[in-house]
Motif scaffolding. Structure first.
Motif, PDB file in Angstrom:
ATOM      1  N   TRP A   1       0.744  -1.320   0.122  1.00  0.00           N
ATOM      2  CA  TRP A   1       0.006  -0.043   0.109  1.00  0.00           C
ATOM      3  C   TRP A   1       0.850   1.368   0.149  1.00  0.00           C
ATOM      4  O   TRP A   1       1.942   1.090   0.371  1.00  0.00           O
ATOM      5  CB  TRP A   1      -1.037  -0.007   1.159  1.00  0.00           C
ATOM      6  CG  TRP A   1      -0.505  -0.033   2.499  1.00  0.00           C
ATOM      7  CD1 TRP A   1      -0.316  -1.122   3.352  1.00  0.00           C
ATOM      8  CD2 TRP A   1       0.298   0.856   3.254  1.00  0.00           C
ATOM      9  NE1 TRP A   1       0.444  -0.990   4.342  1.00  0.00           N
ATOM     10  CE2 TRP A   1       0.816   0.401   4.350  1.00  0.00           C
ATOM     11  CE3 TRP A   1       0.398   2.308   2.991  1.00  0.00           C
ATOM     12  CZ2 TRP A   1       1.446   1.006   5.489  1.00  0.00           C
ATOM     13  CZ3 TRP A   1       0.917   2.951   4.057  1.00  0.00           C
ATOM     14  CH2 TRP A   1       1.492   2.471   5.267  1.00  0.00           C
TER      15      TRP A   1
ATOM     16  N   GLU B   1      -7.739  -1.923  -3.209  1.00  0.00           N
ATOM     17  CA  GLU B   1      -8.835  -1.311  -2.444  1.00  0.00           C
ATOM     18  C   GLU B   1      -8.458   0.133  -1.771  1.00  0.00           C
ATOM     19  O   GLU B   1      -7.450   0.459  -1.618  1.00  0.00           O
ATOM     20  CB  GLU B   1      -8.758  -2.281  -1.048  1.00  0.00           C
ATOM     21  CG  GLU B   1      -9.336  -3.512  -1.402  1.00  0.00           C
ATOM     22  CD  GLU B   1      -9.505  -4.493  -0.098  1.00  0.00           C
ATOM     23  OE1 GLU B   1      -8.988  -4.173   1.037  1.00  0.00           O
ATOM     24  OE2 GLU B   1     -10.089  -5.549  -0.365  1.00  0.00           O
TER      25      GLU B   1
ATOM     26  N   LYS C   1      -8.808   2.563   1.171  1.00  0.00           N
ATOM     27  CA  LYS C   1      -9.127   2.578   2.766  1.00  0.00           C
ATOM     28  C   LYS C   1      -8.777   3.923   3.294  1.00  0.00           C
ATOM     29  O   LYS C   1      -8.047   4.716   2.830  1.00  0.00           O
ATOM     30  CB  LYS C   1      -8.387   1.399   3.171  1.00  0.00           C
ATOM     31  CG  LYS C   1      -8.680   0.243   2.888  1.00  0.00           C
ATOM     32  CD  LYS C   1      -7.864  -0.984   3.537  1.00  0.00           C
ATOM     33  CE  LYS C   1      -8.231  -2.226   3.221  1.00  0.00           C
ATOM     34  NZ  LYS C   1      -9.685  -2.746   3.699  1.00  0.00           N
TER      35      LYS C   1
ATOM     36  N   LYS D   1     -11.570   1.273   7.176  1.00  0.00           N
ATOM     37  CA  LYS D   1     -12.605   1.139   6.428  1.00  0.00           C
ATOM     38  C   LYS D   1     -12.274   1.086   5.036  1.00  0.00           C
ATOM     39  O   LYS D   1     -11.519   2.151   4.583  1.00  0.00           O
ATOM     40  CB  LYS D   1     -13.724   2.208   6.717  1.00  0.00           C
ATOM     41  CG  LYS D   1     -15.034   2.142   6.321  1.00  0.00           C
ATOM     42  CD  LYS D   1     -15.916   3.235   6.482  1.00  0.00           C
ATOM     43  CE  LYS D   1     -17.172   2.801   5.798  1.00  0.00           C
ATOM     44  NZ  LYS D   1     -18.240   4.030   6.253  1.00  0.00           N
ATOM     45  N   THR D   2     -13.032   0.017   4.084  1.00  0.00           N
ATOM     46  CA  THR D   2     -12.921  -0.018   2.862  1.00  0.00           C
ATOM     47  C   THR D   2     -14.054   0.917   2.174  1.00  0.00           C
ATOM     48  O   THR D   2     -14.908   0.656   2.525  1.00  0.00           O
ATOM     49  CB  THR D   2     -12.850  -1.441   2.303  1.00  0.00           C
ATOM     50  OG1 THR D   2     -11.884  -2.163   2.746  1.00  0.00           O
ATOM     51  CG2 THR D   2     -12.710  -1.535   0.689  1.00  0.00           C
TER      52      THR D   2
ATOM     53  N   LYS E   1     -13.462  -0.590  -4.155  1.00  0.00           N
ATOM     54  CA  LYS E   1     -12.890  -1.661  -4.642  1.00  0.00           C
ATOM     55  C   LYS E   1     -12.660  -1.707  -6.369  1.00  0.00           C
ATOM     56  O   LYS E   1     -13.824  -1.256  -6.838  1.00  0.00           O
ATOM     57  CB  LYS E   1     -13.250  -3.139  -4.182  1.00  0.00           C
ATOM     58  CG  LYS E   1     -13.230  -3.186  -2.836  1.00  0.00           C
ATOM     59  CD  LYS E   1     -13.626  -4.616  -2.340  1.00  0.00           C
ATOM     60  CE  LYS E   1     -13.615  -4.973  -1.001  1.00  0.00           C
ATOM     61  NZ  LYS E   1     -14.251  -6.138  -0.501  1.00  0.00           N
TER      62      LYS E   1
END
Length: 116
Positions: free
Chosen positions: A16, A47, A49, A56-57, A60
Motif C-alpha cells: 500500500w 482497495e 481505505k 474502512k474500505t 474496490k
C-alpha cells in the motif's frame, strides 16, 4: 522513473501507499493509471481505505490484463463510498496481484479524483 514519468512500483505481493490530508467531499470515484514493461497475466486488485491500511474500505476495483498486445499501461475507475464529514483523511491505496503466479511488475503513475 521511466521515459520522464515517475511510478510508484507495486510490490510482488500485497502492499500500500498513502496520501495524507485528503478531503473526499464530493468525490465519487478515483481513476488509477498504471504502467508496465511486461503486461500482467492476471491483473491487480485495489482497495481504497481511509485512516489506516486496515481501515474502512470505501472502494474496490481491478486492473485487468490488457486486451491489446504490447499495451504498456492501463486504468481502472474505482467508485468510492460517499464521505461527507468534511474532514481530512489519510487515503490508503492497497494493491495485490489477482493471482500469486503474477510475474509482471506494475507501477502506479497517476491518481485522479472524480466528482462524477
Amino acid at each position: 522513473s521511466f521515459n520522464g514519468t515517475n511510478y510508484m512500483v507495486m510490490p510482488k505481493g500485497e502492499g500500500w501507499f498513502a496520501l495524507d490530508s485528503i478531503d473526499l467531499t464530493g468525490i465519487k470515484s478515483i481513476s488509477l493509471m498504471a504502467g508496465w514493461q511486461e503486461a500482467p497475466k492476471f491483473g491487480f486488485d485495489f482497495e481504497i481505505k481511509i485512516d489506516a491500511p486496515t481501515g474502512k474500505t470505501i472502494g474496490k476495483g481491478s486492473l485487468l490484463p490488457p486486451a491489446a498486445k504490447g499495451q504498456q499501461g492501463g486504468a481502472v475507475r474505482i467508485p468510492i463510498e460517499a464521505i461527507t464529514d468534511g474532514a481530512y483523511h489519510t487515503l490508503y491505496i492497497v494493491s495485490k496481484p489477482k493471482n500469486a503466479g503474477e510475474t509482471a511488475q506494475a507501477g502506479v503513475s497517476t491518481l485522479q479524483f472524480n466528482g462524477k
